[in-house]
Design an enzyme around this catalytic site. Structure first.
Site, mmCIF file in Angstrom:
data_model
loop_
_atom_site.group_PDB
_atom_site.id
_atom_site.type_symbol
_atom_site.label_atom_id
_atom_site.label_comp_id
_atom_site.label_asym_id
_atom_site.label_seq_id
_atom_site.Cartn_x
_atom_site.Cartn_y
_atom_site.Cartn_z
ATOM 1 N N LYS A 112 14.220 -5.280 -7.397
ATOM 2 C CA LYS A 112 13.853 -4.442 -8.534
ATOM 3 C C LYS A 112 15.028 -3.626 -9.080
ATOM 4 C CE LYS A 112 8.926 -3.344 -7.901
ATOM 5 N NZ LYS A 112 8.000 -2.203 -7.638
ATOM 6 N N CYS A 140 -10.399 4.155 -10.823
ATOM 7 C CA CYS A 140 -10.822 2.979 -11.598
ATOM 8 C C CYS A 140 -9.668 2.267 -12.314
ATOM 9 C CB CYS A 140 -11.845 3.378 -12.666
ATOM 10 S SG CYS A 140 -13.093 4.558 -12.117
ATOM 11 N N CYS A 196 -7.862 -1.319 -11.912
ATOM 12 C CA CYS A 196 -8.445 -2.580 -12.393
ATOM 13 C C CYS A 196 -8.854 -2.490 -13.865
ATOM 14 C CB CYS A 196 -9.673 -2.958 -11.567
ATOM 15 S SG CYS A 196 -9.325 -3.241 -9.831
ATOM 16 N N GLY A 232 0.786 -1.241 0.000
ATOM 17 C CA GLY A 232 0.000 0.000 0.000
ATOM 18 C C GLY A 232 0.811 1.280 0.000
ATOM 19 N N ASP A 274 10.906 3.541 -6.472
ATOM 20 C CA ASP A 274 10.074 2.352 -6.212
ATOM 21 C C ASP A 274 10.900 1.065 -6.265
ATOM 22 O OD1 ASP A 274 7.776 0.879 -5.630
ATOM 23 O OD2 ASP A 274 7.132 0.739 -7.715
ATOM 24 N N MET A 284 -15.973 -5.704 -7.656
ATOM 25 C CA MET A 284 -16.177 -4.295 -7.981
ATOM 26 C C MET A 284 -16.612 -3.559 -6.715
ATOM 27 S SD MET A 284 -16.422 -1.674 -10.023
ATOM 28 C CE MET A 284 -17.140 -0.062 -9.703
HETATM 29 CA CA CA Z 1 5.951 -0.086 -4.672
#
Ligand code: CA
Length: 715
Positions: free
Chosen positions: A350, A623, A626, A199, A323, A666
């Site tokens: 990463k 939205c 997804c 998150g 990130d 949804m």
């Molecule tokens: Ca991340």
């Protein structure tokens, strides 16, 4: 009783005793850390990475380089209500367990595929009318001593009785007010089970992991990954130490570090290794304005498994700004390096460097880039830190950075084969341009469920290679590539390697391949007819070796659309499946339809109001996770441009505001006004109209590719 009779009685008794002891030996309730640590035990697949060593290597060799071309479908299970499937199945005592969409756990007979039980944690009900950051996929389960442990998107950890699926306990691991979620598999060890969460991009998060008592579900300990506000006091000395590496008022931004994947228990050193997440927000200028390493972001954190106390850490990306989390698999291996035996830990996060770390000391043994890394040139072995390339932190303006935030390697598992000595890594090759121009760094603040990263990403001027992904075989001792297979599509699945000198990998284009582990030669190819995002496993029952694979394009990239929509994996047309292969397989499995591209509906009776469409474009940020960036669906949710529901106000209201499809994943946007619903409908019509030409060229291209394929096959 004569001697003969006595002998019979004795042999029956002995047989019975043997039978009982054999039964005890395999009794699922007794399979704990000893079995989970046994690298030679080969019938089952007991843990996420097969054993506590997380190698995804099975010694099974009935299927090998000479006969793998005879591999055929033995049995399969259609999963018509599932969408993205990314999980690693477990096999315990003849039962195969896996997680599907909406965190449904299933147990099936590993020989026949017959369903034994299904456990639905009712994620839709748990979410109710609150916000949720997507919930379509999950990476797996944990098993120990007769219990299956599962975690849900909405933050619950659940213990199930393995044979019956009966719920033993359930506990909430974070508040529903928080924009956190769980995609990962829990990790059971030493009568405890841990779970973290994700998150960092969805709000001001402060990462943590929690260990629970496996018997009762009571909290055993909790470890925060980054320090909180010093004014509130530190939870432990490790947090006090970590706080010295932060500047400004980082706690207002949460800091991040969320551990959503990468949990390894080391049975030899009795340590727990946690791969930690990136910063919240990504941009360090906001998070920690005077710089600093920002511990324990992007690190391997070693903790005492009994108490959660800090043991040591190694940080892969100090003060991260891209990130570059270190949430990827942590693999335990015994290496012989310059004549010295090293109990090593292997990690390919990463950031594009492959790390070998000494588990006895936590010290870096070696680190080399396994892809092009334009943020750092190398790792300085004296300091153990990366040597950054000036400008990489976009401090001098926009800059192309490789790897991009999908990483050089993400959660798609790598595997380590102690026989070949190689690590098989699903690798990505994409650059992106980072820029924080135009962002007010001083006033920037993330909010729950609207999140933010504090930096913009633009198309890079140049890409590092002319292909976006590859399978690479990496030698961790020499720290160099042994072989590589370039791949035409992004986001391929994790790997399995076996004693048969094989490497298995599924690809996003729907092909499942077996390679020679030593040379990388492709030996077998199977067309599953749908993108593959889950890693395969292998097991052996009654003398027969099986390979099991979940098929259902999924994960973050599939969720977001991007170029993924061009693969044509449809939300509903392509049935998701569990496929199990063997050398004697003869199951009759119907093929899936060819790639499908939903045709955007351009309704001549619908007059698009431009102002409303612009407002709808803003709302669409809730939205796209997804339904796809640019509204190009990647198959994890309906493509809205082609949806009839999006043309009908009352149907649209029922789904979006009233939550009529909450059990299909949804969420309900209960606070959305009529005007906002209208705005979204107008934006959808606008995107349908704008993207119709792109759709037509895609269909033409797919048509010509099909023609070409038919010609090649002599039709
Ligand atoms: Ca991340």
């Amino acid at each position: 009783m004569n001697n003969h009779q006595l002998g019979s009685v004795l042999s029956i008794t002995l047989g019975l005793l043997l039978f009982i002891s054999c039964q005890q030996e395999v009794h699922y309730q007794d399979l704990g850390d000893e079995a989970l640590s046994d690298i030679n035990r080969n019938a089952d697949w007991l843990a996420y990475g097969r054993t506590h060593y997380e190698r995804r290597f099975s010694p099974l060799k009935d299927i090998h380089t000479e006969n793998v071309n005879n591999l055929k479908v033995d049995w399969f299970l259609d999963l018509p209500n599932d969408i993205g499937l990314v999980s690693t199945p477990l096999v315990v005592d003849g039962i195969l367990y896996f997680t599907g969409t909406m965190n449904i756990v299933r147990a099936v007979d590993a020989v026949t595929g017959n369903m034994i039980w299904e456990y639905d944690p009712k994620v839709g009900e748990a979410i109710g009318n609150t916000r949720q950051v997507g919930w379509k996929h999950n990476r797996g389960l944990s098993f120990s001593k007769g219990k299956i442990f599962a975690a849900t998107w909405d933050g619950r950890l659940i213990a199930l009785e393995a044979k019956t699926g009966e719920e033993i306990w359930t506990t909430r691991t974070f508040s529903r007010e928080r924009s956190l979620y769980i995609t990962g598999a829990p990790k059971a060890f030493k009568d405890k089970v841990i779970i973290g969460n994700g998150g960092t991009e969805n709000g001001p998060t402060r990462g943590f992991i929690t260990a629970y008592d496996a018997e009762t579900g009571e909290e055993a300990w909790k470890f925060y990954i980054v320090p909180g506000n010093p004014a509130d006091g530190f939870e432990n000395e490790a947090m006090e130490m970590a706080a010295k590496t932060w500047t400004g008022e980082w706690w207002k931004h949460g800091g991040g570090g969320n551990a959503w994947h990468g949990f390894t228990y080391d049975p030899e050193f009795d340590a727990l290794y946690i791969g930690t997440g990136n910063g919240s927000p990504w941009n360090r200028k906001i998070r920690s304005p005077e710089g600093g390493d920002n511990l324990f972001l992007c690190s391997i954190l070693a903790l005492d498994p009994d108490t959660g106390e800090y043991l040591w850490h190694y940080q892969t990306t100090p003060g991260e700004s891209w990130d570059y989390n270190s949430n990827m698999d942590i693999v335990l291996a015994d290496l012989s390096i310059e004549g010295k035996e090293v109990k090593a830990l292997l990690h390919a996060p990463k950031n594009g460097f492959f790390y070998v770390i000494d588990r006895a000391t936590g010290k870096l043994v070696s680190a080399e880039p396994f892809v092009e890394t334009t943020w750092a040139s190398h790792i300085d072995m004296a300091t153990g830190k990366p040597v950054e390339i000036p400008g990489a932190r976009y401090e001098n303006g926009p800059v192309d950075i490789m790897p991009n935030p999908w990483g050089a390697h993400s959660w798609q598992s790598m595997s380590y084969n102690p026989q070949s000595g190689l690590v098989y890594i699903p690798t990505l090759h994409q650059a992106v341009k980072f820029s924080d121009e135009g962002i007010d760094l001083e006033s920037w603040q993330a909010e729950e469920f609207s999140g933010g990263i504090g930096v913009s990403m633009l198309a890079a001027d140049r890409q590092p290679r002319d292909y976006p992904a590859s399978l690479i075989a990496w030698d961790p001792v020499k720290q160099k590539m042994a072989w590589t297979v370039p791949q035409d599509h992004f986001w391929n699945a994790g790997t399995l390697t076996t004693g048969g000198n094989l490497v298995f990998q599924g690809r996003s284009d729907g092909k499942f391949l077996a390679y020679d582990a030593g040379t990388g030669d492709a030996l077998w190819i199977f067309n599953a007819g749908l993108g593959i995002s889950a890693p395969p496993i292998t097991y052996k029952i009654d003398g027969k070796q099986y390979i099991a694979l979940l098929v259902g394009f999924g994960g973050g990239y599939a969720r977001g659309g991007w170029e993924a929509h061009a693969l044509g994996w449809s939300y509903r047309m392509h049935t998701r499946r569990l496929i199990v292969f063997s050398l004697e397989g003869n199951a009759d499995m119907s093929p899936l339809p060819p790639p499908h591209y939903p045709r955007p509906i351009v309704d001549p009776n619908f007059t698009i109001d431009e102002e409303l469409a612009v407002a709808g474009g803003q709302l669409y940020w809730s939205c796209f996770n997804c339904h796809g960036g640019g509204m190009f669906g990647g198959g994890m949710a309906p493509d809205l441009r082609a949806s009839a529901i999006a043309l009908d106000k009352s149907a649209f209201t029922s789904v979006v505001r009233d939550g009529s499809r909450i059990n299909m994943g949804m969420p309900s946007y209960a606070d959305m006004s009529d005007q906002e619903l209208e705005a979204l409908m107008h934006f959808i019509r606008l995107r349908a109209k704008e993207t119709l030409p792109a759709y037509e060229s895609l269909v033409n291209q797919a048509g010509s590719e099909n023609d070409q394929a038919e010609e090649e096959m002599g039709h």
